[in-house]
Design a protein around this motif. Sequence first.
Motif, PDB file in Angstrom:
ATOM      1  N   ALA A   1     -59.085   3.003  12.066  1.00 36.99           N
ATOM      2  CA  ALA A   1     -60.355   2.369  12.435  1.00 36.99           C
ATOM      3  C   ALA A   1     -60.201   1.528  13.691  1.00 36.99           C
ATOM      4  O   ALA A   1     -61.069   1.528  14.572  1.00 36.99           O
ATOM      5  CB  ALA A   1     -60.859   1.511  11.277  1.00 36.99           C
ATOM      6  N   ALA A   2     -59.089   0.803  13.789  1.00 32.96           N
ATOM      7  CA  ALA A   2     -58.857  -0.035  14.966  1.00 32.96           C
ATOM      8  C   ALA A   2     -58.716   0.822  16.230  1.00 32.96           C
ATOM      9  O   ALA A   2     -59.263   0.483  17.287  1.00 32.96           O
ATOM     10  CB  ALA A   2     -57.598  -0.881  14.759  1.00 32.96           C
ATOM     11  N   VAL A   3     -57.998   1.936  16.106  1.00 35.24           N
ATOM     12  CA  VAL A   3     -57.824   2.828  17.255  1.00 35.24           C
ATOM     13  C   VAL A   3     -59.156   3.450  17.654  1.00 35.24           C
ATOM     14  O   VAL A   3     -59.495   3.538  18.841  1.00 35.24           O
ATOM     15  CB  VAL A   3     -56.791   3.931  16.941  1.00 35.24           C
ATOM     16  N   VAL A   4     -59.927   3.882  16.666  1.00 32.07           N
ATOM     17  CA  VAL A   4     -61.230   4.496  16.927  1.00 32.07           C
ATOM     18  C   VAL A   4     -62.147   3.530  17.652  1.00 32.07           C
ATOM     19  O   VAL A   4     -62.862   3.907  18.588  1.00 32.07           O
ATOM     20  CB  VAL A   4     -61.865   4.980  15.607  1.00 32.07           C
ATOM     21  N   ASP A   5     -62.155   2.275  17.234  1.00 31.25           N
ATOM     22  CA  ASP A   5     -63.001   1.282  17.893  1.00 31.25           C
ATOM     23  C   ASP A   5     -62.601   1.085  19.354  1.00 31.25           C
ATOM     24  O   ASP A   5     -63.444   0.760  20.203  1.00 31.25           O
ATOM     25  CB  ASP A   5     -62.922  -0.058  17.148  1.00 31.25           C
ATOM     26  N   GLU A   6     -61.321   1.277  19.649  1.00 31.01           N
ATOM     27  CA  GLU A   6     -60.837   1.047  21.006  1.00 31.01           C
ATOM     28  C   GLU A   6     -61.060   2.242  21.930  1.00 31.01           C
ATOM     29  O   GLU A   6     -61.476   2.078  23.084  1.00 31.01           O
ATOM     30  CB  GLU A   6     -59.341   0.709  20.967  1.00 31.01           C
ATOM     31  N   ILE A   7     -60.800   3.450  21.427  1.00 32.52           N
ATOM     32  CA  ILE A   7     -60.819   4.610  22.329  1.00 32.52           C
ATOM     33  C   ILE A   7     -61.745   5.737  21.871  1.00 32.52           C
ATOM     34  O   ILE A   7     -61.902   6.729  22.581  1.00 32.52           O
ATOM     35  CB  ILE A   7     -59.398   5.186  22.516  1.00 32.52           C
ATOM     36  N   GLY A   8     -62.359   5.602  20.700  1.00 30.40           N
ATOM     37  CA  GLY A   8     -63.229   6.653  20.195  1.00 30.40           C
ATOM     38  C   GLY A   8     -62.487   7.620  19.286  1.00 30.40           C
ATOM     39  O   GLY A   8     -61.260   7.721  19.355  1.00 30.40           O
ATOM     40  N   PHE A   9     -63.227   8.339  18.466  1.00 31.75           N
ATOM     41  CA  PHE A   9     -62.592   9.220  17.482  1.00 31.75           C
ATOM     42  C   PHE A   9     -62.048  10.496  18.104  1.00 31.75           C
ATOM     43  O   PHE A   9     -61.109  11.112  17.587  1.00 31.75           O
ATOM     44  CB  PHE A   9     -63.577   9.565  16.366  1.00 31.75           C
ATOM     45  N   ASP A  10     -62.607  10.923  19.236  1.00 32.74           N
ATOM     46  CA  ASP A  10     -62.197  12.198  19.816  1.00 32.74           C
ATOM     47  C   ASP A  10     -60.797  12.152  20.413  1.00 32.74           C
ATOM     48  O   ASP A  10     -60.141  13.193  20.564  1.00 32.74           O
ATOM     49  CB  ASP A  10     -63.202  12.646  20.885  1.00 32.74           C
ATOM     50  N   ARG A  11     -60.309  10.951  20.738  1.00 33.51           N
ATOM     51  CA  ARG A  11     -58.960  10.817  21.311  1.00 33.51           C
ATOM     52  C   ARG A  11     -57.927  10.354  20.287  1.00 33.51           C
ATOM     53  O   ARG A  11     -56.743  10.223  20.602  1.00 33.51           O
ATOM     54  CB  ARG A  11     -59.000   9.835  22.485  1.00 33.51           C
ATOM     55  N   LEU A  12     -58.365  10.127  19.069  1.00 36.28           N
ATOM     56  CA  LEU A  12     -57.455   9.658  18.022  1.00 36.28           C
ATOM     57  C   LEU A  12     -56.401  10.709  17.701  1.00 36.28           C
ATOM     58  O   LEU A  12     -56.708  11.895  17.593  1.00 36.28           O
ATOM     59  CB  LEU A  12     -58.255   9.342  16.755  1.00 36.28           C
ATOM     60  N   THR A  13     -55.155  10.272  17.544  1.00 35.38           N
ATOM     61  CA  THR A  13     -54.075  11.159  17.096  1.00 35.38           C
ATOM     62  C   THR A  13     -53.352  10.504  15.933  1.00 35.38           C
ATOM     63  O   THR A  13     -53.386   9.277  15.772  1.00 35.38           O
ATOM     64  CB  THR A  13     -53.061  11.438  18.218  1.00 35.38           C
ATOM     65  N   THR A  14     -52.682  11.329  15.147  1.00 34.73           N
ATOM     66  CA  THR A  14     -51.922  10.785  14.022  1.00 34.73           C
ATOM     67  C   THR A  14     -50.765   9.927  14.518  1.00 34.73           C
ATOM     68  O   THR A  14     -50.382   8.952  13.862  1.00 34.73           O
ATOM     69  CB  THR A  14     -51.388  11.926  13.142  1.00 34.73           C
ATOM     70  N   ALA A  15     -50.229  10.242  15.683  1.00 34.17           N
ATOM     71  CA  ALA A  15     -49.142   9.440  16.246  1.00 34.17           C
ATOM     72  C   ALA A  15     -49.624   8.033  16.580  1.00 34.17           C
ATOM     73  O   ALA A  15     -48.904   7.047  16.364  1.00 34.17           O
ATOM     74  CB  ALA A  15     -48.585  10.121  17.498  1.00 34.17           C
ATOM     75  N   MET A  16     -50.846   7.932  17.096  1.00 37.62           N
ATOM     76  CA  MET A  16     -51.416   6.618  17.393  1.00 37.62           C
ATOM     77  C   MET A  16     -51.573   5.795  16.122  1.00 37.62           C
ATOM     78  O   MET A  16     -51.310   4.585  16.110  1.00 37.62           O
ATOM     79  CB  MET A  16     -52.778   6.776  18.061  1.00 37.62           C
TER      80      MET A  16
ATOM     81  N   PRO B   1     -52.763  15.325   6.369  1.00 43.26           N
ATOM     82  CA  PRO B   1     -52.073  16.416   7.068  1.00 43.26           C
ATOM     83  C   PRO B   1     -52.497  16.611   8.519  1.00 43.26           C
ATOM     84  O   PRO B   1     -51.744  17.173   9.300  1.00 43.26           O
ATOM     85  CB  PRO B   1     -52.400  17.652   6.226  1.00 43.26           C
ATOM     86  N   ASP B   2     -53.686  16.151   8.887  1.00 43.69           N
ATOM     87  CA  ASP B   2     -54.105  16.238  10.283  1.00 43.69           C
ATOM     88  C   ASP B   2     -55.159  15.169  10.560  1.00 43.69           C
ATOM     89  O   ASP B   2     -55.614  14.467   9.658  1.00 43.69           O
ATOM     90  CB  ASP B   2     -54.640  17.632  10.634  1.00 43.69           C
ATOM     91  N   ARG B   3     -55.561  15.059  11.822  1.00 38.26           N
ATOM     92  CA  ARG B   3     -56.496  14.009  12.230  1.00 38.26           C
ATOM     93  C   ARG B   3     -57.888  14.212  11.634  1.00 38.26           C
ATOM     94  O   ARG B   3     -58.610  13.240  11.406  1.00 38.26           O
ATOM     95  CB  ARG B   3     -56.590  13.941  13.756  1.00 38.26           C
TER      96      ARG B   3
END
Length: 218
Positions: free
Chosen positions: A39-54, A71-73
């Motif tokens: 959720a924190a990552v999504v708020d910062e960069i959006g859901f389309d750029r989210l990765t499991t590594a992040m 198993p995946d994003r």
Amino acid sequence: MPKNKTAAAEQTSAAPLVRTEPIQERSAARIDALLDAAAAVVDEIGFDRLTTAMVADRAEASIGTVYRYFPDRIVLLQALRDRAIERYRQAIVERVTGETPETWVEAVGSAIDAFVGMFRTEPGFRIIRFADAERGPVNRDEPPRVGFFALRFADILAAEYTLPDDEALTFHLEIVVELVDALINRAFLIDMAGDERFIAEARTVVREYLETRYPAAA
């Protein structure tokens, strides 16, 4: 078998059961921590750029831990959406039961207040189209769940107020979900605090829409 061996055997067989609850609690805590990170990552960069590594990096967890639960994003985002929707449903119940609105108009207003509150306080909630979540299943293997929230809210309004308990009420509340979702999303599109003009219009549009259909109950 000697008595002491019987006792030891009972303790051994019972041990996994004793550990089950703490293990489940730890798993739930890990899942929540991973979703909080997502959720924190999504708020910062959006859901389309989210990765499991992040998510692993933000949660200070191994990538293996992330894959153990997600198993995946896509699955991760679905879980984030479902948690947010469930928290919103809980917020509705808490507001309606805690504030005990005198009329159904006030109850609907409480639901809108809870929705706005989620935008302001629930990380990651802004990327979720509530109406989309209500319209379809999480994946193709699940049955459709169209209007789930509208159906549950109709139950509350019919039970607590003078609105009729029928399919028409559920349908009208589905319309309300669509209207509120569109207007509140627009309110937070640019203004991080929420454009009060759109929030006020959402209340007005919903109230007037329902009052034309249930004038005697208003």
